[in-house]
Design a protein around this motif. Structure first.
Motif, PDB file in Angstrom:
ATOM      1  N   LEU A  81       0.820  -1.211   0.000  1.00  0.00           N
ATOM      2  CA  LEU A  81       0.000   0.000   0.000  1.00  0.00           C
ATOM      3  C   LEU A  81       0.854   1.261   0.000  1.00  0.00           C
ATOM      4  CD1 LEU A  81      -2.357  -1.243   2.820  1.00  0.00           C
ATOM      5  CD2 LEU A  81      -3.074  -0.897   0.462  1.00  0.00           C
ATOM      6  N   PRO A  84       3.248   2.541  -3.640  1.00  0.00           N
ATOM      7  CA  PRO A  84       2.548   3.344  -4.654  1.00  0.00           C
ATOM      8  C   PRO A  84       2.188   4.735  -4.130  1.00  0.00           C
ATOM      9  CG  PRO A  84       1.568   1.168  -4.485  1.00  0.00           C
ATOM     10  CD  PRO A  84       2.547   1.272  -3.373  1.00  0.00           C
ATOM     11  N   ALA A  85       1.762   4.795  -2.844  1.00  0.00           N
ATOM     12  CA  ALA A  85       1.392   6.086  -2.273  1.00  0.00           C
ATOM     13  C   ALA A  85       2.591   7.035  -2.265  1.00  0.00           C
ATOM     14  CB  ALA A  85       0.844   5.899  -0.862  1.00  0.00           C
ATOM     15  N   PHE A  87       5.105   7.034  -4.358  1.00  0.00           N
ATOM     16  CA  PHE A  87       5.302   7.495  -5.734  1.00  0.00           C
ATOM     17  C   PHE A  87       4.371   8.664  -6.040  1.00  0.00           C
ATOM     18  CE2 PHE A  87       7.827   3.799  -6.710  1.00  0.00           C
ATOM     19  CZ  PHE A  87       8.547   4.179  -7.821  1.00  0.00           C
ATOM     20  N   ALA A  88       3.105   8.507  -5.675  1.00  0.00           N
ATOM     21  CA  ALA A  88       2.129   9.563  -5.956  1.00  0.00           C
ATOM     22  C   ALA A  88       2.502  10.854  -5.235  1.00  0.00           C
ATOM     23  CB  ALA A  88       0.732   9.107  -5.538  1.00  0.00           C
ATOM     24  N   LEU A  89       2.905  10.738  -3.949  1.00  0.00           N
ATOM     25  CA  LEU A  89       3.168  11.940  -3.149  1.00  0.00           C
ATOM     26  C   LEU A  89       4.431  12.659  -3.610  1.00  0.00           C
ATOM     27  CD1 LEU A  89       2.238  10.522   0.347  1.00  0.00           C
ATOM     28  CD2 LEU A  89       1.111  12.429  -0.791  1.00  0.00           C
ATOM     29  N   VAL A  90       5.438  11.896  -4.066  1.00  0.00           N
ATOM     30  CA  VAL A  90       6.701  12.539  -4.438  1.00  0.00           C
ATOM     31  C   VAL A  90       6.646  13.064  -5.878  1.00  0.00           C
ATOM     32  CG1 VAL A  90       9.163  12.139  -4.832  1.00  0.00           C
ATOM     33  CG2 VAL A  90       8.076  11.232  -2.799  1.00  0.00           C
ATOM     34  N   SER A 101      -1.368  13.732   3.432  1.00  0.00           N
ATOM     35  CA  SER A 101      -0.212  13.371   4.248  1.00  0.00           C
ATOM     36  C   SER A 101      -0.634  13.181   5.695  1.00  0.00           C
ATOM     37  CB  SER A 101       0.853  14.456   4.190  1.00  0.00           C
ATOM     38  OG  SER A 101       1.077  14.845   2.874  1.00  0.00           O
ATOM     39  N   ILE A 104      -2.390   9.918   6.170  1.00  0.00           N
ATOM     40  CA  ILE A 104      -1.504   8.746   6.174  1.00  0.00           C
ATOM     41  C   ILE A 104      -0.743   8.640   7.497  1.00  0.00           C
ATOM     42  CG2 ILE A 104       0.579   7.773   5.094  1.00  0.00           C
ATOM     43  CD1 ILE A 104      -0.492   8.778   2.426  1.00  0.00           C
ATOM     44  N   MET A 144       2.224   1.533   7.750  1.00  0.00           N
ATOM     45  CA  MET A 144       2.345   2.174   6.438  1.00  0.00           C
ATOM     46  C   MET A 144       3.176   3.463   6.431  1.00  0.00           C
ATOM     47  SD  MET A 144      -0.805   2.798   3.871  1.00  0.00           S
ATOM     48  CE  MET A 144      -1.898   1.988   4.980  1.00  0.00           C
ATOM     49  N   VAL A 148       6.001   4.618   3.662  1.00  0.00           N
ATOM     50  CA  VAL A 148       5.834   5.802   2.809  1.00  0.00           C
ATOM     51  C   VAL A 148       6.997   6.771   3.021  1.00  0.00           C
ATOM     52  CG1 VAL A 148       4.333   7.736   2.227  1.00  0.00           C
ATOM     53  CG2 VAL A 148       3.332   5.543   2.811  1.00  0.00           C
ATOM     54  N   ILE A 149       7.349   7.023   4.299  1.00  0.00           N
ATOM     55  CA  ILE A 149       8.412   7.997   4.591  1.00  0.00           C
ATOM     56  C   ILE A 149       9.742   7.542   3.985  1.00  0.00           C
ATOM     57  CG2 ILE A 149       9.824   8.986   6.446  1.00  0.00           C
ATOM     58  CD1 ILE A 149       7.255   8.917   8.180  1.00  0.00           C
ATOM     59  N   ALA A 152       9.643   7.427   0.095  1.00  0.00           N
ATOM     60  CA  ALA A 152       9.649   8.790  -0.431  1.00  0.00           C
ATOM     61  C   ALA A 152      11.047   9.391  -0.352  1.00  0.00           C
ATOM     62  CB  ALA A 152       8.646   9.654   0.340  1.00  0.00           C
TER      63      ALA A 152
ATOM     64  N   ILE B   4       8.217  20.802  -5.992  1.00  0.00           N
ATOM     65  CA  ILE B   4       8.048  19.505  -6.639  1.00  0.00           C
ATOM     66  C   ILE B   4       7.658  19.700  -8.094  1.00  0.00           C
ATOM     67  CG2 ILE B   4       6.480  17.565  -6.765  1.00  0.00           C
ATOM     68  CD1 ILE B   4       7.006  16.958  -4.142  1.00  0.00           C
ATOM     69  N   PRO B  24      -1.781   9.404 -10.229  1.00  0.00           N
ATOM     70  CA  PRO B  24      -1.638   9.526  -8.773  1.00  0.00           C
ATOM     71  C   PRO B  24      -2.887   9.062  -8.025  1.00  0.00           C
ATOM     72  CG  PRO B  24      -1.781  11.688  -9.796  1.00  0.00           C
ATOM     73  CD  PRO B  24      -1.574  10.690 -10.896  1.00  0.00           C
ATOM     74  N   LEU B  27      -2.640   5.407  -7.731  1.00  0.00           N
ATOM     75  CA  LEU B  27      -1.568   5.002  -6.822  1.00  0.00           C
ATOM     76  C   LEU B  27      -1.975   5.182  -5.360  1.00  0.00           C
ATOM     77  CD1 LEU B  27       1.537   6.549  -8.642  1.00  0.00           C
ATOM     78  CD2 LEU B  27       1.018   4.117  -8.402  1.00  0.00           C
ATOM     79  N   LEU B  28      -2.752   6.236  -5.105  1.00  0.00           N
ATOM     80  CA  LEU B  28      -3.119   6.535  -3.717  1.00  0.00           C
ATOM     81  C   LEU B  28      -4.348   5.763  -3.256  1.00  0.00           C
ATOM     82  CD1 LEU B  28      -2.559  10.371  -3.523  1.00  0.00           C
ATOM     83  CD2 LEU B  28      -1.545   8.681  -2.009  1.00  0.00           C
ATOM     84  N   CYS B  31      -4.177   2.704  -0.659  1.00  0.00           N
ATOM     85  CA  CYS B  31      -3.728   3.142   0.654  1.00  0.00           C
ATOM     86  C   CYS B  31      -4.839   3.915   1.384  1.00  0.00           C
ATOM     87  CB  CYS B  31      -2.452   3.955   0.456  1.00  0.00           C
ATOM     88  SG  CYS B  31      -2.101   5.180   1.645  1.00  0.00           S
ATOM     89  N   ILE B  35      -6.924   2.833   4.780  1.00  0.00           N
ATOM     90  CA  ILE B  35      -6.994   3.671   5.985  1.00  0.00           C
ATOM     91  C   ILE B  35      -8.453   3.973   6.340  1.00  0.00           C
ATOM     92  CG2 ILE B  35      -6.442   5.964   6.903  1.00  0.00           C
ATOM     93  CD1 ILE B  35      -3.859   5.863   5.307  1.00  0.00           C
ATOM     94  N   TRP B 290       7.848  14.165   2.783  1.00  0.00           N
ATOM     95  CA  TRP B 290       8.083  13.738   1.405  1.00  0.00           C
ATOM     96  C   TRP B 290       8.497  14.921   0.538  1.00  0.00           C
ATOM     97  CZ3 TRP B 290       5.055  10.465   4.122  1.00  0.00           C
ATOM     98  CH2 TRP B 290       3.798  10.892   4.482  1.00  0.00           C
TER      99      TRP B 290
END
Lengths: 264, 295
Positions: A81, A84-85, A87-90, A101, A104, A144, A148-149, A152, B4, B24, B27-28, B31, B35, B290
């Protein structure tokens, strides 16, 4: 003011604080090798009898197996999980990124007792209480963030041009991520997964509610035994947990070393 | 966020821009769904339960805010958490400072020592103090052997034992947060102060320390939130007279089986911690992790 005296005072203070930090760890390790019957520090002599006691007790053995399964599943879910998250955030511009953020990360600052009772009340009607998979699902939420941290952080440190070069040479973008980027960030992912595992192995309250009856994980068994008995078995079980932690720490360090070798 | 955008987006093309939104989201999705299902939904049900279990009324909340028991428990919790936070900050500061000014081997060595307890279970670390602080424990033995005291001091089952264990548990995280904040301080400012004649103490006091204060406040908020929820340490090392809120919720749920009351108390605790975490997020934005704000 004398600079050398300053440094001496500062150094002594820091040494004392570090001693305070690691002394409890040393005490538990020492007592686990005690030859005596009681929890005395320093121990009267050296023996491995409490480790033998654990290895010979099916309840302890099963507790360790439960913890390994639970931590493994938690790490697996958290990685599938979390990567991929990350990747999306960065890599992408996302609306309300700050809110996402916070969502999460919020499991990390939620008091464990609150997560524990809400998870239990939710799991009972679903039949997920007394289930290792169910507990791993709950642990994955707070495991998670570690994945993620760390993912990223590695992702930000990689050169995206390598991936672009693969695409220019005809690779499918997804294939370029899998073959070029994932191997580069693998150490970061491993660190995150290991931290998620350790988090699960240490978690007590959700585990007490969900797996408190039969098939207890190690932390729950240590906690319930602590109320009843006081012989060094608990210390030996704790020491095995510490050993597990050191083993995982070694994994992390070698993963980092690997990453450094790759990047030079 | 703009930082970014600068280094990740491809040149603006229409086809790419819709893909920039869908990928994105895909991808999210797993997750966030996870949650929502395993964390937010249970919390929402707990909230509903706190009303439903008492015949759809605020009865549980009336008990929370009027009974002397809960008032006392909340006061103890806030007091213990505050003292633990302040002590943790005071002890963490010099360690983080030494980490900042030293490099290479010494920094790695200190960091290793800081991280070792972080990898050891909280129950185990708490348990260790039970052994050390007992009547026959090492501390009392040392005190008696040196003749400072003649009868063993009562070091266990009071706020002293709870605090000494809590601070030990909170320290690694406090040190790491403070160290991170101190690394962001521009050290050339201290060099500049020294060039202009300040001694090293004066440079620290007038330049470095004020610049490090935002990091101290941030670490304080986070550590305080975590200490509010402590269960193991006060349960094992504290006295029944100084019960903290997590213990009370545990008793309501697992011994009295009063899930409505436990849910209500849990919800109040959740609201308090979420508010403090939100304040933290407002000033020390979480998505820095991030690279959201200072990549």
């Amino acid at each position: 003011m004398n600079a050398n005296a300053d440094r001496l005072i500062l150094g002594t203070a820091v040494a004392a604080i570090i001693l305070y930090l690691i002394f409890p760890v040393i005490v538990v390790l020492a007592i686990s090798f005690s030859s005596g019957n009681f929890l005395n520090f320093p121990p009267p002599g050296f023996s491995l009898r409490w480790y033998r006691a654990i290895a010979g007790d099916p309840e302890w053995v099963s507790a360790f197996i439960v913890t390994l399964k639970l931590g493994g599943l938690t790490a697996l879910f958290a990685t599938l999980l979390g990567v991929p998250a990350a990747f999306a955030l960065v890599r992408y511009i996302i609306p309300a990124k700050a809110l996402l953020s916070a969502l999460i990360l919020c499991a990390l600052v939620t008091p464990p007792i609150v997560t524990a009772i809400s998870t239990y009340l939710f799991f009972v009607p679903l039949g997920l209480d007394n289930s290792i998979v169910g507990l791993a699902c709950a642990h994955a939420v707070s495991g998670m963030p570690f994945v993620v941290i760390n993912t990223a952080a590695s992702l930000r440190g990689t050169d995206r041009n390598l991936e672009r070069a693969a695409i220019i040479h005809g690779a499918h973008p997804l294939w370029a991520v899998v073959r070029v980027t994932l191997p580069i960030i693998a150490p970061g992912i491993v660190i995150g997964a290991v931290l998620a595992f350790v988090h699960s192995a240490h978690e007590l309250l959700i585990a007490t509610f969900v797996l408190g009856g039969v098939g207890k994980p190690v932390t729950v068994k240590i906690w319930s035994d602590m109320q009843a008995t006081s012989d060094p078995t608990i210390a030996a079980a704790s020491a095995i947990l510490i050993g597990l932690a050191i083993l995982t720490l070694a994994t992390v360090v070698s993963a980092q070393a690997l990453a450094r070798r790759r990047s030079t | 966020m703009t930082a970014i955008a600068g280094h990740t987006t491809a040149p603006p093309r229409m086809a790419a821009s819709s893909r920039q939104r869908i990928i994105p989201a895909l991808l999210l999705m797993p997750c966030l769904a996870w949650i929502s299902f395993f964390f937010l939904l249970p919390l929402a049900l707990m909230c509903w339960r706190s009303f439903a279990a008492k015949g759809y009324s605020f009865a549980a909340y009336t008990v929370l805010f009027t009974s002397p028991l809960y008032t006392k428990v909340m006061l103890t919790t806030v007091k213990t958490a505050s003292i633990a936070t302040v002590i943790a900050l005071i002890l963490a500061y010099p360690v983080a400072y030494v980490l900042t000014i030293s490099g290479g081997f010494r920094r790695a060595l200190i960091l290793t020592f800081v991280f070792i307890p972080y990898w050891v279970d909280i129950i185990v670390r708490t348990f260790s103090w039970l052994i050390l602080l007992g009547d026959n424990g090492l501390i009392n033995k040392l005190l008696m052997a040196t003749g400072i005291v003649h009868t063993p001091l009562e070091l266990l089952y009071n706020s002293f034992s709870v605090l000494i264990a809590m601070v030990q548990i909170l320290l690694p995280l406090t040190i790491i947060i403070l160290f991170g904040a101190m690394l962001r301080i521009d050290r050339t400012l201290i060099a500049a102060a020294k060039i202009h004649g300040a001694g090293s103490w004066q440079a620290f006091r007038t330049v470095f320390f004020p610049l490090s204060l935002p990091g101290v406040y941030g670490a304080g908020l986070l550590v305080f939130v975590l200490s509010l929820g402590f269960y193991v340490t006060p349960a094992l090392l504290g006295s029944p007279r100084q019960t903290m809120i997590a213990q009370t919720i545990m008793v309501e749920a697992s011994e009295l089986l009063d899930w409505g009351q436990a849910s209500a108390a849990g919800l109040v605790l959740l609201i308090i911690t979420t508010l403090i975490a939100a304040i933290y997020n407002r000033y020390f934005s979480l998505d820095r992790l991030w690279g959201g704000s200072d990549a």
